[in-house]
Design an enzyme around this catalytic site. Structure first.
Site, PDB file in Angstrom:
ATOM      1  CG  HIS A 141      -0.388   0.411   2.501  1.00 38.61           C
ATOM      2  ND1 HIS A 141      -1.136   0.918   3.529  1.00 38.61           N
ATOM      3  CD2 HIS A 141       0.888   0.390   2.958  1.00 38.61           C
ATOM      4  CE1 HIS A 141      -0.364   1.188   4.568  1.00 38.61           C
ATOM      5  NE2 HIS A 141       0.868   0.872   4.253  1.00 38.61           N
ATOM      6  CB  CYS A 182       2.628   4.151   5.628  1.00 40.42           C
ATOM      7  SG  CYS A 182       2.851   2.630   6.578  1.00 40.42           S
ATOM      8  CG  HIS A 213       5.447   0.315   2.513  1.00 37.91           C
ATOM      9  ND1 HIS A 213       4.868   1.499   2.136  1.00 37.91           N
ATOM     10  CD2 HIS A 213       4.813  -0.078   3.642  1.00 37.91           C
ATOM     11  CE1 HIS A 213       3.931   1.818   3.019  1.00 37.91           C
ATOM     12  NE2 HIS A 213       3.871   0.879   3.938  1.00 37.91           N
ATOM     13  CG  HIS A 229       2.331  -3.129   6.376  1.00 40.22           C
ATOM     14  ND1 HIS A 229       3.242  -2.704   7.311  1.00 40.22           N
ATOM     15  CD2 HIS A 229       1.960  -2.009   5.689  1.00 40.22           C
ATOM     16  CE1 HIS A 229       3.399  -1.396   7.222  1.00 40.22           C
ATOM     17  NE2 HIS A 229       2.630  -0.941   6.238  1.00 40.22           N
ATOM     18  CG  ASP A 231      -2.476 -13.335   0.387  1.00 38.95           C
ATOM     19  OD1 ASP A 231      -1.687 -12.663   1.086  1.00 38.95           O
ATOM     20  OD2 ASP A 231      -2.268 -14.523   0.078  1.00 38.95           O
ATOM     21  CG  HIS A 232       0.998 -12.453  -2.111  1.00 40.44           C
ATOM     22  ND1 HIS A 232       0.510 -13.111  -1.004  1.00 40.44           N
ATOM     23  CD2 HIS A 232       2.339 -12.639  -2.087  1.00 40.44           C
ATOM     24  CE1 HIS A 232       1.504 -13.668  -0.357  1.00 40.44           C
ATOM     25  NE2 HIS A 232       2.632 -13.397  -0.981  1.00 40.44           N
ATOM     26  CD  GLU A 235      -0.179  -0.601   8.501  1.00 43.90           C
ATOM     27  OE1 GLU A 235      -1.052  -0.270   7.687  1.00 43.90           O
ATOM     28  OE2 GLU A 235       0.555   0.224   9.084  1.00 43.90           O
TER      29      GLU A 235
HETATM   30 NI    NI Z   1       2.505   0.899   5.498  1.00 45.08          NI
END
Ligand code: NI
Length: 143
Positions: A14, A33, A39, A41, A79-80, A126
């Site tokens: 995200h 972020c 990047h 999580h 997911d992914h 997160e």
């Molecule tokens: Ni982040």
């Protein structure tokens, strides 16, 4: 009243940012972020439903059905993936954990009601230090 919780995990990318803001302002407000090159999580998601155990089978809700509802409606879609670009239920929203918890609630709630249970809490971690819990309460607290 019994509370039943299922945990699932997902990995996703995200970026938290507002398009109309400079990278500097985004960094100031959203911190790391807001990195323009994305990047990821490793998220933990807990979905808690509540209800009375049924006289027929003794369950609040069949946990395998709950698991499958979360996988079909949330995990397989996120997911992914890149939350900003690829996740339909996050379109047009800032990719914060707060907004994600509300969106997941809205996605799952109708399916859980159809099972005769009530959604109680969506919790998302997160990082191991930062987590969000949403209990379906809408409305802002004014300063
Ligand atoms: Ni982040």
């Amino acid at each position: 009243m019994i509370y039943l919780t299922r945990r699932e995990r997902f990995c996703a990318a995200h970026r938290m940012f507002r398009e109309e803001w400079s990278d500097e302002l985004n960094l100031k407000i959203f911190g790391k972020c807001s990195n323009p090159n994305w990047h990821g999580h490793n998220y933990n998601l807990w979905v808690t439903v509540k209800g009375e155990p049924s006289e027929e089978h003794g369950f609040v809700m069949n946990i395998n059905i709950l698991k499958q509802l979360i996988i079909d409606n949330i995990i397989n879609k996120i997911d992914h993936k890149n939350i900003n670009l690829e996740v339909e239920f996050m379109k047009g929203k800032i990719a914060t954990t707060e907004n994600l918890a509300v969106a997941i609630w809205d996605e799952l709630n109708p399916f859980i009601e159809r099972q005769g249970a009530s959604l109680y809490c969506v919790k998302i971690e997160e990082t191991e230090n930062n987590s969000i819990e949403y209990y379906g309460e809408k409305g802002r607290i004014n300063k």
